[in-house]
Design a protein around this motif. Structure first.
Motif, PDB file in Angstrom:
ATOM      1  N   ASP A   1     -10.209  15.910   6.562  1.00 49.78           N
ATOM      2  CA  ASP A   1      -8.962  16.937   6.740  1.00 49.78           C
ATOM      3  C   ASP A   1      -8.292  16.906   5.688  1.00 49.78           C
ATOM      4  O   ASP A   1      -7.548  18.139   5.467  1.00 49.78           O
ATOM      5  N   ARG A   2      -7.960  15.860   5.013  1.00 51.09           N
ATOM      6  CA  ARG A   2      -7.058  15.994   3.843  1.00 51.09           C
ATOM      7  C   ARG A   2      -7.425  15.429   2.307  1.00 51.09           C
ATOM      8  O   ARG A   2      -7.706  14.270   2.127  1.00 51.09           O
ATOM      9  N   PRO A   3      -8.213  16.323   2.006  1.00 48.88           N
ATOM     10  CA  PRO A   3      -9.035  16.048   0.536  1.00 48.88           C
ATOM     11  C   PRO A   3      -7.917  15.459  -0.534  1.00 48.88           C
ATOM     12  O   PRO A   3      -6.808  15.883  -0.373  1.00 48.88           O
ATOM     13  N   ASP A   4      -8.391  14.734  -1.385  1.00 47.39           N
ATOM     14  CA  ASP A   4      -7.665  14.151  -2.456  1.00 47.39           C
ATOM     15  C   ASP A   4      -6.413  13.257  -1.793  1.00 47.39           C
ATOM     16  O   ASP A   4      -5.263  13.349  -2.379  1.00 47.39           O
ATOM     17  N   CYS A   5      -6.492  12.535  -0.952  1.00 45.29           N
ATOM     18  CA  CYS A   5      -5.476  11.856  -0.305  1.00 45.29           C
ATOM     19  C   CYS A   5      -6.137  10.190  -0.393  1.00 45.29           C
ATOM     20  O   CYS A   5      -7.033  10.086   0.149  1.00 45.29           O
TER      21      CYS A   5
ATOM     22  N   GLU B   1       0.827  -1.136   0.026  1.00 47.31           N
ATOM     23  CA  GLU B   1      -0.195  -0.143  -0.098  1.00 47.31           C
ATOM     24  C   GLU B   1       0.895   1.286   0.000  1.00 47.31           C
ATOM     25  O   GLU B   1       1.840   1.335   0.494  1.00 47.31           O
ATOM     26  N   MET B   2       0.505   2.302  -0.977  1.00 50.43           N
ATOM     27  CA  MET B   2       1.181   3.407  -0.771  1.00 50.43           C
ATOM     28  C   MET B   2       0.075   4.780  -0.595  1.00 50.43           C
ATOM     29  O   MET B   2      -1.045   4.621  -1.358  1.00 50.43           O
ATOM     30  N   ARG B   3       0.242   5.537   0.202  1.00 53.13           N
ATOM     31  CA  ARG B   3      -0.587   6.895   0.296  1.00 53.13           C
ATOM     32  C   ARG B   3      -0.016   7.971  -0.632  1.00 53.13           C
ATOM     33  O   ARG B   3       1.153   8.520  -0.707  1.00 53.13           O
ATOM     34  N   VAL B   4      -1.124   8.522  -1.335  1.00 50.91           N
ATOM     35  CA  VAL B   4      -0.640   9.399  -2.467  1.00 50.91           C
ATOM     36  C   VAL B   4      -1.751  10.564  -2.510  1.00 50.91           C
ATOM     37  O   VAL B   4      -2.872  10.147  -2.297  1.00 50.91           O
ATOM     38  N   THR B   5      -1.149  11.759  -2.729  1.00 44.63           N
ATOM     39  CA  THR B   5      -2.094  12.945  -2.720  1.00 44.63           C
ATOM     40  C   THR B   5      -2.275  13.412  -4.134  1.00 44.63           C
ATOM     41  O   THR B   5      -1.473  13.167  -4.969  1.00 44.63           O
ATOM     42  N   GLY B   6      -3.530  13.685  -4.609  1.00 46.60           N
ATOM     43  CA  GLY B   6      -4.077  14.130  -5.777  1.00 46.60           C
ATOM     44  C   GLY B   6      -5.459  13.567  -6.331  1.00 46.60           C
ATOM     45  O   GLY B   6      -6.088  12.977  -5.175  1.00 46.60           O
ATOM     46  N   GLY B   7      -5.741  13.782  -7.464  1.00 48.51           N
ATOM     47  CA  GLY B   7      -6.969  13.354  -7.867  1.00 48.51           C
ATOM     48  C   GLY B   7      -7.088  11.847  -7.892  1.00 48.51           C
ATOM     49  O   GLY B   7      -6.045  11.047  -7.927  1.00 48.51           O
ATOM     50  N   LEU B   8      -8.143  11.039  -8.294  1.00 46.93           N
ATOM     51  CA  LEU B   8      -8.325   9.843  -8.221  1.00 46.93           C
ATOM     52  C   LEU B   8      -7.445   9.147  -9.368  1.00 46.93           C
ATOM     53  O   LEU B   8      -6.755   8.216  -9.015  1.00 46.93           O
ATOM     54  N   VAL B   9      -7.462   9.577 -10.459  1.00 45.92           N
ATOM     55  CA  VAL B   9      -6.871   8.964 -11.479  1.00 45.92           C
ATOM     56  C   VAL B   9      -5.211   9.377 -11.301  1.00 45.92           C
ATOM     57  O   VAL B   9      -4.420   8.461 -11.822  1.00 45.92           O
TER      58      VAL B   9
ATOM     59  N   TRP C   1     -11.083   4.330 -16.648  1.00 46.71           N
ATOM     60  CA  TRP C   1     -10.873   4.853 -15.350  1.00 46.71           C
ATOM     61  C   TRP C   1     -11.104   6.330 -15.233  1.00 46.71           C
ATOM     62  O   TRP C   1      -9.926   6.869 -15.085  1.00 46.71           O
ATOM     63  N   THR C   2     -12.123   6.726 -15.236  1.00 49.24           N
ATOM     64  CA  THR C   2     -12.156   8.163 -15.060  1.00 49.24           C
ATOM     65  C   THR C   2     -13.101   8.464 -13.555  1.00 49.24           C
ATOM     66  O   THR C   2     -13.822   7.552 -13.107  1.00 49.24           O
ATOM     67  N   GLU C   3     -13.080   9.547 -13.088  1.00 48.75           N
ATOM     68  CA  GLU C   3     -13.713   9.920 -11.846  1.00 48.75           C
ATOM     69  C   GLU C   3     -15.165   9.933 -11.946  1.00 48.75           C
ATOM     70  O   GLU C   3     -15.917   9.296 -11.077  1.00 48.75           O
ATOM     71  N   THR C   4     -15.446  10.420 -13.156  1.00 48.74           N
ATOM     72  CA  THR C   4     -16.806  10.236 -13.537  1.00 48.74           C
ATOM     73  C   THR C   4     -17.495   8.699 -13.577  1.00 48.74           C
ATOM     74  O   THR C   4     -18.541   8.576 -13.093  1.00 48.74           O
ATOM     75  N   ALA C   5     -16.838   7.899 -14.352  1.00 50.56           N
ATOM     76  CA  ALA C   5     -17.110   6.507 -14.361  1.00 50.56           C
ATOM     77  C   ALA C   5     -17.106   5.738 -13.096  1.00 50.56           C
ATOM     78  O   ALA C   5     -18.423   5.332 -12.616  1.00 50.56           O
ATOM     79  N   PHE C   6     -16.296   6.130 -12.138  1.00 47.71           N
ATOM     80  CA  PHE C   6     -16.330   5.462 -10.637  1.00 47.71           C
ATOM     81  C   PHE C   6     -17.492   6.127  -9.851  1.00 47.71           C
ATOM     82  O   PHE C   6     -18.081   5.322  -9.125  1.00 47.71           O
TER      83      PHE C   6
ATOM     84  N   GLN D   1      -7.882   1.425  -5.057  1.00 48.09           N
ATOM     85  CA  GLN D   1      -7.609   2.579  -4.445  1.00 48.09           C
ATOM     86  C   GLN D   1      -8.926   2.928  -3.630  1.00 48.09           C
ATOM     87  O   GLN D   1     -10.035   2.771  -4.023  1.00 48.09           O
ATOM     88  N   GLU D   2      -8.796   3.794  -2.544  1.00 48.28           N
ATOM     89  CA  GLU D   2      -9.727   4.162  -1.584  1.00 48.28           C
ATOM     90  C   GLU D   2      -9.278   5.446  -0.885  1.00 48.28           C
ATOM     91  O   GLU D   2      -8.046   5.619  -1.096  1.00 48.28           O
ATOM     92  N   PRO D   3     -10.005   6.286  -0.275  1.00 51.84           N
ATOM     93  CA  PRO D   3      -9.678   7.629   0.270  1.00 51.84           C
ATOM     94  C   PRO D   3      -8.902   7.234   1.592  1.00 51.84           C
ATOM     95  O   PRO D   3      -9.253   6.057   2.393  1.00 51.84           O
ATOM     96  N   ALA D   4      -7.857   7.917   1.699  1.00 52.70           N
ATOM     97  CA  ALA D   4      -6.909   7.565   2.976  1.00 52.70           C
ATOM     98  C   ALA D   4      -7.318   7.946   4.114  1.00 52.70           C
ATOM     99  O   ALA D   4      -7.003   7.400   5.179  1.00 52.70           O
TER     100      ALA D   4
END
Length: 187
Positions: free
Chosen positions: A88-92, A28-36, A135-140, A68-71
């Protein structure tokens, strides 16, 4: 052939399958950014880990899906279980490679990259919907909303964050790709 994460279908409901996932190991890896973007950023370090970038230089078999899921824990509105407020941390995001079933916490190679954590996830009951496409944010997002509504209509209660699963490599034609949206539910 790529090993698939194991599960057992417990029941079929309109709009989803109810599945039981056994205890399993993930890198597992924690990453910041948009879904894709987060999924793309985490893929290379995780792929390097299973390709031998670990303390014993051992290759680990590729499995599917990449999850992938929200952290951060997400608050879920009582009336619409998939309407999520930013924490507290959006897009994580937590991006995970499911490891082969024969590996245990004691036998999984230790990652060289300290951003990668090996974790054992407990057995879980979850609702899942499968779909093909990009694999788009809209599709998911559309599938997540529909899954949340179907779960609520079936009288089940969500117990965790929605997770997104990708089963195929990026070079596979988009219309042949297998994707899933999975929502843990109360036993």
């Amino acid at each position: 052939m790529t090993e698939q994460q194991r599960y057992r279908v417990v029941a079929k409901h309109p709009g989803f399958e109810l599945r039981r996932y056994p205890t399993h190991l993930v890198a597992e890896m924690r990453v910041t950014g948009g879904l894709v973007e987060a999924g793309n950023e985490a893929f290379q370090p995780l792929a390097a880990y299973i390709s031998g970038a670990n303390r014993v230089r051992r290759k680990v078999g590729m499995t599917a899906p990449v999850v992938q899921e929200p952290a951060e824990p997400q608050k879920i509105a009582m009336t619409s279980p998939v309407v999520q407020e930013e924490g507290d941390r959006p897009d994580c995001w937590l991006v995970r490679f499911v490891l082969p079933a024969e590996l245990t916490p004691g036998t999984a190679p230790e990652p060289e990259d300290d951003r990668i954590v090996i974790r054992e996830l407990p057995a879980q009951l979850a609702a899942a919907v499968r779909f093909s496409g990009r694999w788009t944010e809209t599709a998911f997002g559309q599938r997540a909303t529909a899954l949340g509504r179907a779960v609520t209509a079936a009288g089940l209660q969500p117990t965790g964050a929605i997770r997104y699963a990708r089963f195929d490599p990026p070079w596979k034609p988009w219309f042949l790709r297998r994707n899933e949206v999975v929502l843990p539910v109360v036993e």
